[in-house]
Design an enzyme around this catalytic site. Structure first.
Site, PDB file in Angstrom:
ATOM      1  N   CYS A 175       0.851  -1.185   0.000  1.00 44.34           N
ATOM      2  CA  CYS A 175       0.000   0.000   0.000  1.00 44.34           C
ATOM      3  C   CYS A 175       0.887   1.236   0.000  1.00 44.34           C
ATOM      4  O   CYS A 175       1.869   1.311   0.757  1.00 44.34           O
ATOM      5  CB  CYS A 175      -0.912  -0.002   1.225  1.00 44.34           C
ATOM      6  SG  CYS A 175      -1.998   1.444   1.328  1.00 44.34           S
ATOM      7  N   HIS A 223      -9.075  -3.359  -2.611  1.00 44.56           N
ATOM      8  CA  HIS A 223      -8.057  -2.682  -1.804  1.00 44.56           C
ATOM      9  C   HIS A 223      -8.370  -1.189  -1.688  1.00 44.56           C
ATOM     10  O   HIS A 223      -8.357  -0.622  -0.596  1.00 44.56           O
ATOM     11  CB  HIS A 223      -6.678  -2.884  -2.443  1.00 44.56           C
ATOM     12  CG  HIS A 223      -5.565  -2.239  -1.678  1.00 44.56           C
ATOM     13  ND1 HIS A 223      -4.655  -2.957  -0.937  1.00 44.56           N
ATOM     14  CD2 HIS A 223      -5.211  -0.931  -1.532  1.00 44.56           C
ATOM     15  CE1 HIS A 223      -3.799  -2.120  -0.361  1.00 44.56           C
ATOM     16  NE2 HIS A 223      -4.119  -0.877  -0.719  1.00 44.56           N
ATOM     17  N   GLU A 224      -8.679  -0.554  -2.825  1.00 41.34           N
ATOM     18  CA  GLU A 224      -8.978   0.880  -2.798  1.00 41.34           C
ATOM     19  C   GLU A 224     -10.321   1.153  -2.115  1.00 41.34           C
ATOM     20  O   GLU A 224     -10.490   2.168  -1.425  1.00 41.34           O
ATOM     21  CB  GLU A 224      -8.977   1.456  -4.217  1.00 41.34           C
ATOM     22  CG  GLU A 224      -7.695   1.222  -4.998  1.00 41.34           C
ATOM     23  CD  GLU A 224      -6.445   1.641  -4.236  1.00 41.34           C
ATOM     24  OE1 GLU A 224      -6.513   2.578  -3.403  1.00 41.34           O
ATOM     25  OE2 GLU A 224      -5.396   1.013  -4.441  1.00 41.34           O
ATOM     26  N   HIS A 227     -10.105   1.651   1.549  1.00 39.43           N
ATOM     27  CA  HIS A 227      -9.685   2.990   1.968  1.00 39.43           C
ATOM     28  C   HIS A 227     -10.874   3.942   2.107  1.00 39.43           C
ATOM     29  O   HIS A 227     -10.797   4.920   2.852  1.00 39.43           O
ATOM     30  CB  HIS A 227      -8.700   3.580   0.960  1.00 39.43           C
ATOM     31  CG  HIS A 227      -7.299   3.073   1.107  1.00 39.43           C
ATOM     32  ND1 HIS A 227      -6.497   3.382   2.182  1.00 39.43           N
ATOM     33  CD2 HIS A 227      -6.549   2.268   0.313  1.00 39.43           C
ATOM     34  CE1 HIS A 227      -5.327   2.794   2.037  1.00 39.43           C
ATOM     35  NE2 HIS A 227      -5.322   2.108   0.920  1.00 39.43           N
TER      36      HIS A 227
END
Length: 236
Positions: A175, A223-224, A227
């Site tokens: 990351c 993954h994004e 966030h």
């Protein structure tokens, strides 16, 4: 429908009736019975209206019309950020802050996405979320090739994870917010994620986007997307 006994009607102080009120204790038996019938009719009408509203909402959800309606109270109508941007490193609190929905699709949004791509390519990433550059809005960009001029650049505004497949795979992830080349710090870890996902979002013009992603692209998106969820990071 079971009728309400007359003595129970008379115990009521007042009963709603066509936008006004009737005093039940002063009503005669005939008037009280008539009042009860009207009250029952209004109750049936309210029930019918509620069922109709529920049916309409379900139809809207099925057709996708309600996809972008939630959290409108938290939506931002003006994007506020300053160039040049840079990667926000852990444990910066902005990485765990709430990210607002975007309700404005103007040149500022396009410029923000363009600068995010530039930072992503500079740091050799394949995806980047807005909170990683200190802007707490629901925006992500990614390019599965990770190189400008190769692959396709995706801009996803207000993305939503609709469903994910049952099959999962574990893979090492890194990351950009958990690395710092200046001190030779690179944190990586194995993360298990579904192999397939279905998502809905908007593009930089506000047009709706529906995608079915698999394998590498599915992993990048998830993954994004982490966030953009409050308090969710790679090691979580």
């Amino acid at each position: 429908m079971r009728q309400l006994p007359l003595q129970h009607i008379r115990q009521l102080c007042c009963v709603p009736f066509r936008g006004g009120h009737l005093n039940a204790t002063s009503a005669s038996s005939g008037n009280a019975y008539s009042m009860h019938r009207n009250f029952a009719r209004q109750a049936n009408l309210r029930s019918t209206v509620a069922q109709a509203r529920k049916s309409l909402m379900l139809r809207e959800l099925a057709s996708g019309k309600a996809d972008m309606k939630e959290d409108d109270d938290d939506a931002v109508s003006k994007l506020e950020w300053e160039s040049p941007l840079d990667i926000v490193r852990y444990p910066d609190p902005r990485l765990r802050a709430k990210n607002a929905r975007i309700a404005v699709f103007d040149e500022s949004l396009k410029q923000l996405a363009a600068e995010m791509f530039a930072i992503m390519y500079r740091d050799e990433g394949v995806g980047l979320a807005a909170p990683q550059v200190g802007v707490n809005v629901r925006l992500m960009v990614y390019n599965p090739e990770g190189e400008k001029g190769k692959g396709r650049e995706w801009i996803l505004v207000n993305p939503r994870l609709i469903s994910s497949g049952k099959g999962t795979e574990s893979m090492e992830e890194g990351c950009l917010s958990f690395q710092d080349a200046s001190i030779d710090l690179y944190i990586r870890g194995d993360v298990s994620r579904p192999n397939t996902v279905k998502i809905k979002a908007q593009d930089e013009t506000g047009a709706k986007v529906s995608l079915s992603l698999t394998d590498w692209q599915a992993r990048i998106f998830q993954h994004e997307y982490d966030h953009l969820q409050v308090g969710s990071l790679m090691f979580s």
